[in-house]
Design an enzyme around this catalytic site. Structure first.
Site, short mmCIF file in Angstrom:
data_model
loop_
_atom_site.label_atom_id
_atom_site.label_comp_id
_atom_site.label_asym_id
_atom_site.label_seq_id
_atom_site.Cartn_x
_atom_site.Cartn_y
_atom_site.Cartn_z
N PRO A 2 0.82 -1.21 0.00
CA PRO A 2 0.00 0.00 0.00
C PRO A 2 0.86 1.26 0.00
O PRO A 2 1.62 1.50 0.92
CB PRO A 2 -0.79 -0.11 1.32
CG PRO A 2 -0.62 -1.51 1.77
CD PRO A 2 0.68 -1.98 1.22
N GLU A 3 0.73 2.03 -1.03
CA GLU A 3 1.33 3.35 -1.06
C GLU A 3 0.20 4.35 -0.85
O GLU A 3 -0.95 3.96 -0.63
CB GLU A 3 2.04 3.58 -2.41
CG GLU A 3 3.26 2.68 -2.60
CD GLU A 3 4.58 3.45 -2.61
OE1 GLU A 3 4.55 4.69 -2.47
OE2 GLU A 3 5.63 2.82 -2.75
N HIS A 91 -3.61 -14.08 9.71
CA HIS A 91 -3.19 -12.68 9.59
C HIS A 91 -4.34 -11.68 9.68
O HIS A 91 -4.14 -10.50 9.43
CB HIS A 91 -2.40 -12.44 8.29
CG HIS A 91 -1.23 -13.36 8.12
ND1 HIS A 91 -0.28 -13.55 9.10
CD2 HIS A 91 -0.88 -14.16 7.09
CE1 HIS A 91 0.62 -14.43 8.67
NE2 HIS A 91 0.29 -14.82 7.46
N ARG A 110 2.79 -9.28 7.10
CA ARG A 110 4.15 -8.96 7.58
C ARG A 110 4.18 -8.09 8.81
O ARG A 110 5.25 -7.81 9.35
CB ARG A 110 4.95 -8.33 6.44
CG ARG A 110 5.20 -9.37 5.37
CD ARG A 110 5.90 -8.84 4.16
NE ARG A 110 5.45 -9.63 3.02
CZ ARG A 110 5.92 -9.51 1.80
NH1 ARG A 110 6.83 -8.62 1.55
NH2 ARG A 110 5.45 -10.26 0.84
#
Length: 271
Positions: A2-3, A91, A110
């Site tokens: 995600p930017e 997750h 992550r």
DNA sequence: ACGAAGCCCTGCAAGC
DNA sequence: TGCTTGCAGGGCTTCG
């Protein structure tokens, strides 16, 4: 990953589901993110109304009656609105249960993301307090960059990825903007001309706006809040294209490491 | 004050 | 095929 465009797209997708909603309960399955999620998050959020959503750089801000929930997606985080009955998977670290049988679900393989609490004015929070201008706003310009770059010898790519200089420009769009502005990524920040900085500021705005319009880049693990992928990745000119021909001149694109980040560029087009 | 390096973590790809 | 190793990456934090 995600930017800024993905965060913006996510926020826009969440607004109709979250505005005016009252949070019922927060379930934390895995509190160990970039920073540990406050253990009393449920006590802080339960029965509070969501007043609005906003974004600062890549930080998503969920404004509440008595505070602000700060969410960062890190590099693999995503938010989705799901039915309360939907089983959680690996997750799925946090569920924010809403009033209408829906859940805001945070997934982050992550765990580079974050979920933190700030006061009513989130910009006093240490993480947000010293951020540079928003790249899409008018105070971010070639003039501004040229001024801030005075006596800075760092590589221009690292410079524009510095959140104190400008917030929300990550590795992908830094590389894309430098290609668009025809600037070599290793150029010392202090050595760029005014016209180069004008072109660079323009390029940053353009690549980000283009990606937002396209609905965000899809790479490995990003899914926007509707669960639909974005479609910008096919438009990338340099990122992920090392060894392939430049779309502009046909020369083979080079890959180097700048500030521990892989950087792809065209030695022919970028000076 | 500035710049470089370190660190957190998992998934994936490459190598054996 | 299955295991091991290396690497990527946001961005704050620490070190020089």
């Amino acid at each position: 990953m995600p930017e800024l465009p993905e965060v913006e797209t996510t926020m826009q997708g969440l607004i109709p589901h979250l505005s005016g909603t009252i949070i019922q309960e927060v379930i934390i399955r895995q509190p160990q993110l970039r920073w540990t999620i406050p253990p009393n998050l449920n006590e802080l959020l339960a029965l509070q109304k969501i007043t609005k959503l906003s974004r600062r750089g890549k930080y998503l801000l969920i404004h509440l009656e008595h505070g602000t929930l700060i969410i960062h997606l890190g590099m693999s985080g995503s938010l989705q609105i799901v039915q309360a009955s939907k089983t959680s998977t690996r997750h799925d670290h946090v569920d924010i249960i809403l009033s209408d049988n829906k859940v805001l679900r945070y997934n982050d393989p992550r765990r580079f993301g974050a979920m933190l609490i700030a006061g009513i004015d989130p910009f006093q929070h240490p993480l947000l307090k010293h951020l540079g201008p928003e790249p899409m706003e008018t105070d971010f310009s070639g003039d501004y960059l040229k001024k801030v770059a005075h006596k800075r010898r760092v590589a221009i790519k690292s410079f524009i990825m510095n959140s104190k200089v400008v917030t929300g420009v990550g590795n992908i769009y830094a590389a894309e903007a430098l290609f668009l502005a025809k600037i070599h990524p290793l150029t010392e920040a202090q050595n760029l001309s005014q016209s180069q900085y004008d072109a660079l500021a323009q390029a940053i705005k353009q690549v980000l706006q283009s990606a937002i319009t396209q609905g965000g880049t899809t790479l490995r693990d990003f899914v926007n809040s509707d669960g639909k992928p974005g479609y910008f990745s096919q438009k990338l000119q340099v990122y992920g294209r090392a060894g392939l021909p430049c779309n502009s001149c046909g020369a083979v694109l080079h890959s180097i490491v700048i500030g521990q980040r892989s950087t792809v560029f065209c030695a022919q087009c970028q000076h």
